[in-house]
Design an enzyme around this catalytic site. Structure first.
Site, PDB file in Angstrom:
ATOM      1  N   ARG A 275       0.848  -1.205   0.000  1.00  7.78           N
ATOM      2  CA  ARG A 275       0.000   0.000   0.000  1.00  7.78           C
ATOM      3  C   ARG A 275       0.880   1.251   0.000  1.00  7.78           C
ATOM      4  O   ARG A 275       0.522   2.282  -0.605  1.00  7.78           O
ATOM      5  CB  ARG A 275      -0.950   0.006   1.191  1.00  7.78           C
ATOM      6  CG  ARG A 275      -0.265  -0.011   2.547  1.00  7.78           C
ATOM      7  CD  ARG A 275      -1.260   0.119   3.688  1.00  7.78           C
ATOM      8  NE  ARG A 275      -0.616  -0.090   4.973  1.00  7.78           N
ATOM      9  CZ  ARG A 275      -0.945   0.571   6.069  1.00  7.78           C
ATOM     10  NH1 ARG A 275      -1.894   1.476   6.040  1.00  7.78           N
ATOM     11  NH2 ARG A 275      -0.331   0.327   7.208  1.00  7.78           N
TER      12      ARG A 275
ATOM     13  N   GLU B 228     -18.127   5.386  -1.381  1.00  6.60           N
ATOM     14  CA  GLU B 228     -17.340   4.683  -2.403  1.00  6.60           C
ATOM     15  C   GLU B 228     -18.070   4.542  -3.733  1.00  6.60           C
ATOM     16  O   GLU B 228     -17.459   4.653  -4.801  1.00  6.60           O
ATOM     17  CB  GLU B 228     -16.933   3.299  -1.884  1.00  6.60           C
ATOM     18  CG  GLU B 228     -15.995   3.322  -0.692  1.00  6.60           C
ATOM     19  CD  GLU B 228     -16.709   3.487   0.638  1.00  6.60           C
ATOM     20  OE1 GLU B 228     -16.014   3.554   1.673  1.00  6.60           O
ATOM     21  OE2 GLU B 228     -17.960   3.547   0.652  1.00  6.60           O
TER      22      GLU B 228
ATOM     23  N   PHE C 182     -14.338  -2.229   0.397  1.00  6.06           N
ATOM     24  CA  PHE C 182     -15.224  -1.124   0.034  1.00  6.06           C
ATOM     25  C   PHE C 182     -15.219  -0.809  -1.460  1.00  6.06           C
ATOM     26  O   PHE C 182     -16.138  -0.167  -1.952  1.00  6.06           O
ATOM     27  CB  PHE C 182     -14.855   0.127   0.838  1.00  6.06           C
ATOM     28  CG  PHE C 182     -14.854  -0.100   2.323  1.00  6.06           C
ATOM     29  CD1 PHE C 182     -15.813  -0.904   2.916  1.00  6.06           C
ATOM     30  CD2 PHE C 182     -13.888   0.481   3.121  1.00  6.06           C
ATOM     31  CE1 PHE C 182     -15.811  -1.125   4.290  1.00  6.06           C
ATOM     32  CE2 PHE C 182     -13.889   0.266   4.500  1.00  6.06           C
ATOM     33  CZ  PHE C 182     -14.842  -0.538   5.080  1.00  6.06           C
TER      34      PHE C 182
ATOM     35  N   HIS D 127      -5.539  -3.140   1.762  1.00  3.39           N
ATOM     36  CA  HIS D 127      -6.065  -3.906   2.894  1.00  3.39           C
ATOM     37  C   HIS D 127      -6.881  -5.121   2.446  1.00  3.39           C
ATOM     38  O   HIS D 127      -7.954  -5.407   2.979  1.00  3.39           O
ATOM     39  CB  HIS D 127      -6.913  -3.017   3.812  1.00  3.39           C
ATOM     40  CG  HIS D 127      -6.119  -1.951   4.510  1.00  3.39           C
ATOM     41  ND1 HIS D 127      -5.482  -0.926   3.827  1.00  3.39           N
ATOM     42  CD2 HIS D 127      -5.866  -1.750   5.825  1.00  3.39           C
ATOM     43  CE1 HIS D 127      -4.866  -0.136   4.683  1.00  3.39           C
ATOM     44  NE2 HIS D 127      -5.074  -0.619   5.913  1.00  3.39           N
TER      45      HIS D 127
ATOM     46  N   ASP E  40      -8.629  -5.228  12.302  1.00  5.74           N
ATOM     47  CA  ASP E  40      -9.859  -4.608  11.800  1.00  5.74           C
ATOM     48  C   ASP E  40     -11.002  -5.617  11.705  1.00  5.74           C
ATOM     49  O   ASP E  40     -12.173  -5.235  11.648  1.00  5.74           O
ATOM     50  CB  ASP E  40      -9.617  -3.986  10.417  1.00  5.74           C
ATOM     51  CG  ASP E  40      -8.818  -2.703  10.511  1.00  5.74           C
ATOM     52  OD1 ASP E  40      -8.556  -2.244  11.639  1.00  5.74           O
ATOM     53  OD2 ASP E  40      -8.447  -2.155   9.461  1.00  5.74           O
TER      54      ASP E  40
ATOM     55  N   ARG F 160      -1.715  -4.534   3.617  1.00  8.22           N
ATOM     56  CA  ARG F 160      -1.470  -3.662   4.772  1.00  8.22           C
ATOM     57  C   ARG F 160      -0.098  -3.907   5.400  1.00  8.22           C
ATOM     58  O   ARG F 160       0.584  -2.962   5.801  1.00  8.22           O
ATOM     59  CB  ARG F 160      -2.556  -3.887   5.832  1.00  8.22           C
ATOM     60  CG  ARG F 160      -2.357  -3.073   7.098  1.00  8.22           C
ATOM     61  CD  ARG F 160      -3.399  -3.415   8.142  1.00  8.22           C
ATOM     62  NE  ARG F 160      -3.287  -2.561   9.320  1.00  8.22           N
ATOM     63  CZ  ARG F 160      -4.079  -2.643  10.375  1.00  8.22           C
ATOM     64  NH1 ARG F 160      -5.035  -3.549  10.410  1.00  8.22           N
ATOM     65  NH2 ARG F 160      -3.914  -1.834  11.403  1.00  8.22           N
TER      66      ARG F 160
END
Length: 314
Positions: free
Chosen positions: A10, A58, A83, A109, A117, A167
């Protein structure tokens, strides 16, 4: 022995956008309130007028990018894989895929290594979802070098591209002068004759370690980095199936619909070899450290090694 260099892909995504932004004025970045996590704030800090914050919306973000792409702008939309591939699937299918617009998706992610998360944010379905959209290119790079090359290739490609970035920091394995990234072309990292391991993303480095462990048992495994899931490098898959007789796929994704399924489709068409899929076994993730989750699901080097040994012993 020097410590292995590790970088989260990322971060590579954010840095690559800046590099491209300096060369191309037509590149715009869209963000959905997660710029700090997706690392697009790196681009925003250099090109504030070419970074568009869309908020937690989004679907609207993808629609905006689709519209502006018709003017010649090359938009990169950015958010978590859950998302983009999940929440905005309708817009990616109908507003981007159907008219085959030049929109690029930077999905960070992905997979269970999102960690604490938890299950709602751990997207193990994105390859499957994106593969079903006609004309959508699907890429999952293995390290910093490959991630930056993938972003550049996505910009140069005319049409929709989905890229998954991770991530957690992963070893840099492609830092050599012979490395070349090409959409739809896998890379053989290690030759072997007893079986072939085909992996992508953060599990390529784990698969290389597993192959070293197998070698100590006298098992010579070929390792292929299949960074592009769609279009798949069918020729490389067929060659490996014919020459090694066994295929094992490894991915940080559900065993349903992802890299393993794409490889199995190709191999089964000609009935060349058995395909054994290693991945998330049709379950949701949970909240824990990334390392703990990878170990629990057998997706670290030791888990991959043990899984392959069990498979070979059957």
């Amino acid at each position: 022995m020097s410590e292995v260099k590790k970088i989260a892909t990322r971060m590579s995504y954010g840095n690559a956008l800046v590099e491209l932004g300096k060369e191309h004025d037509d590149l715009l970045v869209f963000e959905a309130d997660l710029g700090g996590a997706t690392k697009t704030t790196i681009f925003r800090d250099v090109f504030p007028d070419r970074h568009i914050e869309c908020g937690i919306a989004e679907a609207n973000m993808v629609g905006m990018a689709a519209g502006i792409s018709t003017t010649g702008i090359v938009p990169f939309v950015s958010s978590f894989a859950m998302f983009t591939a999940g929440r905005a699937f309708d817009q990616l299918r109908n507003s981007v895929g159907y008219p085959h617009l030049n929109v690029k998706v930077g999905a960070t992610h992905g997979g269970i290594s999102v960690g604490q998360d938890g299950a709602t944010h751990q997207c193990n379905e994105d390859f499957a979802l994106m593969r079903t959209i006609p004309g959508m290119v699907v890429i999952c790079p293995s390290d910093d070098v490959e991630a930056r090359a993938a972003v550049k290739a996505a910009y140069e490609y005319k049409g929709p591209v989905y890229m998954r970035f991770g991530r957690v920091a992963v070893p840099v394995i492609n830092d050599n002068p012979d490395y070349k990234f090409e959409i739809g072309k896998g890379v053989t990292l290690k030759d072997g004759k007893d079986l072939t391991i085909i992996a992508n993303g953060i599990l390529v480095s784990e698969s290389l370690q597993a192959a070293e462990m197998l070698a100590k048992d006298g098992i010579n495994a070929r390792v292929i980095n299949m960074h592009t899931i769609k279009p798949l490098d069918k020729d490389l898959v067929i060659k490996a199936a014919k020459e090694t007789g066994k295929i094992v796929t490894v991915e940080e994704h559900s065993v349903i619909g992802g890299l393993g399924s794409a490889v199995a489709d190709v191999v089964s068409e000609e009935n060349l070899a058995p395909v054994h899929k290693i991945g998330v076994q049709d379950v949701f993730g949970e909240s824990a450290l990334a390392e703990e989750l990878l170990e629990k699901h057998g997706l670290d080097a030791k888990g991959i090694y043990n899984n392959i040994k069990d498979y070979l012993n059957k």
